[in-house]
Design a protein around this motif. Structure first.
Motif, mmCIF file in Angstrom:
data_model
loop_
_atom_site.group_PDB
_atom_site.id
_atom_site.type_symbol
_atom_site.label_atom_id
_atom_site.label_comp_id
_atom_site.label_asym_id
_atom_site.label_seq_id
_atom_site.Cartn_x
_atom_site.Cartn_y
_atom_site.Cartn_z
ATOM 1 N N GLU A 243 43.477 31.446 52.626
ATOM 2 C CA GLU A 243 44.001 31.730 53.955
ATOM 3 C C GLU A 243 42.947 31.342 54.974
ATOM 4 O OE1 GLU A 243 45.731 35.606 54.709
ATOM 5 O OE2 GLU A 243 45.986 35.877 52.547
ATOM 6 N N PRO A 244 43.326 30.610 56.017
ATOM 7 C CA PRO A 244 42.331 30.239 57.017
ATOM 8 C C PRO A 244 41.662 31.482 57.614
ATOM 9 C CG PRO A 244 44.377 29.052 57.357
ATOM 10 C CD PRO A 244 44.642 30.095 56.305
ATOM 11 N N ASP A 245 40.373 31.387 57.822
ATOM 12 C CA ASP A 245 39.584 32.493 58.361
ATOM 13 C C ASP A 245 39.521 32.359 59.880
ATOM 14 O OD1 ASP A 245 37.826 34.543 58.862
ATOM 15 O OD2 ASP A 245 36.089 33.505 58.037
ATOM 16 N N PRO A 246 40.104 33.320 60.616
ATOM 17 C CA PRO A 246 40.110 33.214 62.084
ATOM 18 C C PRO A 246 38.703 33.236 62.686
ATOM 19 C CG PRO A 246 40.981 35.340 61.383
ATOM 20 C CD PRO A 246 40.774 34.526 60.151
ATOM 21 N N ASP A 247 37.741 33.806 61.968
ATOM 22 C CA ASP A 247 36.363 33.859 62.467
ATOM 23 C C ASP A 247 35.535 32.665 62.015
ATOM 24 O OD1 ASP A 247 36.890 36.328 63.684
ATOM 25 O OD2 ASP A 247 36.454 37.387 61.802
ATOM 26 N N ASP A 248 36.126 31.773 61.227
ATOM 27 C CA ASP A 248 35.442 30.599 60.692
ATOM 28 C C ASP A 248 34.213 30.923 59.871
ATOM 29 O OD1 ASP A 248 37.237 28.660 61.539
ATOM 30 O OD2 ASP A 248 36.316 28.520 63.521
ATOM 31 N N ASP A 249 34.186 32.124 59.258
ATOM 32 C CA ASP A 249 33.080 32.468 58.375
ATOM 33 C C ASP A 249 33.239 31.798 57.013
ATOM 34 O OD1 ASP A 249 31.870 34.095 60.277
ATOM 35 O OD2 ASP A 249 32.924 35.894 59.601
ATOM 36 N N LEU A 250 34.467 31.514 56.641
ATOM 37 C CA LEU A 250 34.754 30.870 55.364
ATOM 38 C C LEU A 250 35.358 29.500 55.638
ATOM 39 C CD1 LEU A 250 36.508 33.896 53.604
ATOM 40 C CD2 LEU A 250 34.140 33.155 53.302
ATOM 41 N N ASP A 251 34.832 28.493 55.002
ATOM 42 C CA ASP A 251 35.337 27.135 55.180
ATOM 43 C C ASP A 251 36.382 26.871 54.101
ATOM 44 O OD1 ASP A 251 35.666 24.556 56.084
ATOM 45 O OD2 ASP A 251 33.940 23.779 54.973
ATOM 46 N N LEU A 252 37.649 27.189 54.428
ATOM 47 C CA LEU A 252 38.745 27.067 53.463
ATOM 48 C C LEU A 252 39.814 26.121 53.989
ATOM 49 C CD1 LEU A 252 39.263 30.868 52.650
ATOM 50 C CD2 LEU A 252 38.032 29.193 51.265
ATOM 51 N N VAL A 253 40.314 25.276 53.108
ATOM 52 C CA VAL A 253 41.485 24.466 53.420
ATOM 53 C C VAL A 253 42.691 25.400 53.331
ATOM 54 C CG1 VAL A 253 42.917 22.524 52.670
ATOM 55 C CG2 VAL A 253 40.404 22.380 52.492
ATOM 56 N N ASP A 254 43.602 25.291 54.273
ATOM 57 C CA ASP A 254 44.773 26.169 54.321
ATOM 58 C C ASP A 254 45.635 25.983 53.072
ATOM 59 O OD1 ASP A 254 47.061 27.642 54.891
ATOM 60 O OD2 ASP A 254 47.328 26.795 56.895
ATOM 61 N N GLU A 255 45.731 27.049 52.271
ATOM 62 C CA GLU A 255 46.478 26.991 51.017
ATOM 63 C C GLU A 255 47.973 26.782 51.220
ATOM 64 O OE1 GLU A 255 45.657 30.721 49.131
ATOM 65 O OE2 GLU A 255 46.816 31.844 50.586
ATOM 66 N N MET A 256 48.479 27.080 52.395
ATOM 67 C CA MET A 256 49.908 26.886 52.656
ATOM 68 C C MET A 256 50.256 25.417 52.859
ATOM 69 S SD MET A 256 50.859 30.165 55.019
ATOM 70 C CE MET A 256 52.603 29.802 54.970
ATOM 71 N N GLU A 257 49.241 24.589 53.025
ATOM 72 C CA GLU A 257 49.454 23.170 53.283
ATOM 73 C C GLU A 257 49.277 22.303 52.032
ATOM 74 O OE1 GLU A 257 50.345 22.075 56.343
ATOM 75 O OE2 GLU A 257 50.310 24.137 57.079
ATOM 76 N N VAL A 258 48.959 22.931 50.879
ATOM 77 C CA VAL A 258 48.586 22.153 49.700
ATOM 78 C C VAL A 258 49.474 22.532 48.519
ATOM 79 C CG1 VAL A 258 46.707 21.581 48.117
ATOM 80 C CG2 VAL A 258 46.206 22.068 50.525
ATOM 81 N N ARG A 259 50.141 21.525 47.956
ATOM 82 C CA ARG A 259 50.969 21.745 46.766
ATOM 83 C C ARG A 259 50.105 21.710 45.513
ATOM 84 N NH1 ARG A 259 56.618 18.666 46.820
ATOM 85 N NH2 ARG A 259 55.833 18.230 44.729
ATOM 86 N N LEU A 260 50.504 22.514 44.538
ATOM 87 C CA LEU A 260 49.790 22.563 43.268
ATOM 88 C C LEU A 260 49.718 21.184 42.619
ATOM 89 C CD1 LEU A 260 48.467 24.304 41.035
ATOM 90 C CD2 LEU A 260 50.764 24.604 40.078
ATOM 91 N N ASP A 261 50.836 20.461 42.582
ATOM 92 C CA ASP A 261 50.850 19.163 41.908
ATOM 93 C C ASP A 261 50.070 18.085 42.660
ATOM 94 O OD1 ASP A 261 52.700 18.767 43.961
ATOM 95 O OD2 ASP A 261 54.379 18.331 42.621
ATOM 96 N N ALA A 262 49.653 18.360 43.888
ATOM 97 C CA ALA A 262 48.842 17.403 44.642
ATOM 98 C C ALA A 262 47.354 17.524 44.317
ATOM 99 C CB ALA A 262 49.052 17.593 46.143
ATOM 100 N N VAL A 263 46.945 18.662 43.763
ATOM 101 C CA VAL A 263 45.512 18.880 43.507
ATOM 102 C C VAL A 263 45.202 19.158 42.041
ATOM 103 C CG1 VAL A 263 44.926 19.579 45.867
ATOM 104 C CG2 VAL A 263 45.717 21.307 44.213
ATOM 105 N N THR A 264 46.233 19.170 41.189
ATOM 106 C CA THR A 264 46.008 19.423 39.767
ATOM 107 C C THR A 264 46.831 18.455 38.926
ATOM 108 O OG1 THR A 264 47.791 21.047 39.528
ATOM 109 C CG2 THR A 264 45.609 21.898 40.143
ATOM 110 N N ALA A 265 46.478 18.394 37.668
ATOM 111 C CA ALA A 265 47.208 17.622 36.666
ATOM 112 C C ALA A 265 46.952 18.307 35.333
ATOM 113 C CB ALA A 265 46.713 16.173 36.629
#
Length: 172
Positions: free
Chosen positions: A54-76
């Motif tokens: 989940e995006p961090d509103p305080d920008d303390d964590l550098d995370l790609v938004d999980e709602m924008e990424v499909r499982l099959d796009a990043v795994t095999a």
């Protein structure tokens, strides 16, 4: 996918089938339901060195938004990823994509095929706190046996994949 909770005994793992089109936020919910967590805490995925969550509103964590990424796009098939839940207790899970199959038109997904071990209780103190709970429950002479049994129950090995599947169907 095989989801294994790292560092605990008895082993806690689940084997689930999920649609490849699920976004990582839905995969997070699959893991929560399948493992038995209550979704009280933050989480993140680490896939090939990229952190998702989940995006961090305080920008303390550098995370790609999980709602924008499909499982099959990043795994095999064969992909191993890390899923961390509860940054206080720091529960680490190894998730392995064991196979990629065509969907069975007669099956509803997600589904839990197998597993073992009850999920540790929330806020138990991580791997070390859970080990203390397991030790106390396994020893009727332990000074904390009665209190821990009252607080957490008696079973640390019970898991029913049918119940997990029923919970997972709430996502479908």
């Amino acid at each position: 996918m095989r989801i294994s909770l790292d560092g605990v005994a008895p082993p806690v793992w689940r084997l689930v089938q999920v649609p490849g089109a699920y976004t990582l936020d839905r995969v997070h919910r699959v893991i929560q339901y399948a493992m038995g967590w209550q979704n009280y805490h933050l989480h993140s995925f680490d896939i090939a060195g990229t952190a998702y969550g989940e995006p961090d509103p305080d920008d303390d964590l550098d995370l790609v938004d999980e709602m924008e990424v499909r499982l099959d796009a990043v795994t095999a098939r064969g992909t191993r990823l890390r899923y961390t839940y509860d940054y206080g207790d720091w529960w680490e899970h190894t998730v392995e994509v064991e196979d990629v199959l065509a969907a069975d038109p007669d099956e509803r997904y997600p589904v839990c095929l197998d597993g073992s071990g009850a999920c540790p209780p929330e806020d138990v103190g991580g791997v070390f706190g859970y080990a203390e709970v397991v030790a106390a429950l396994g020893d009727a002479g332990h000074p904390e046996h009665a209190a821990i049994r009252e607080r957490f129950g008696a079973a640390v090995e019970t898991f029913d994949p049918r119940l997990a599947t029923t919970l997972l169907r709430r996502l479908a």
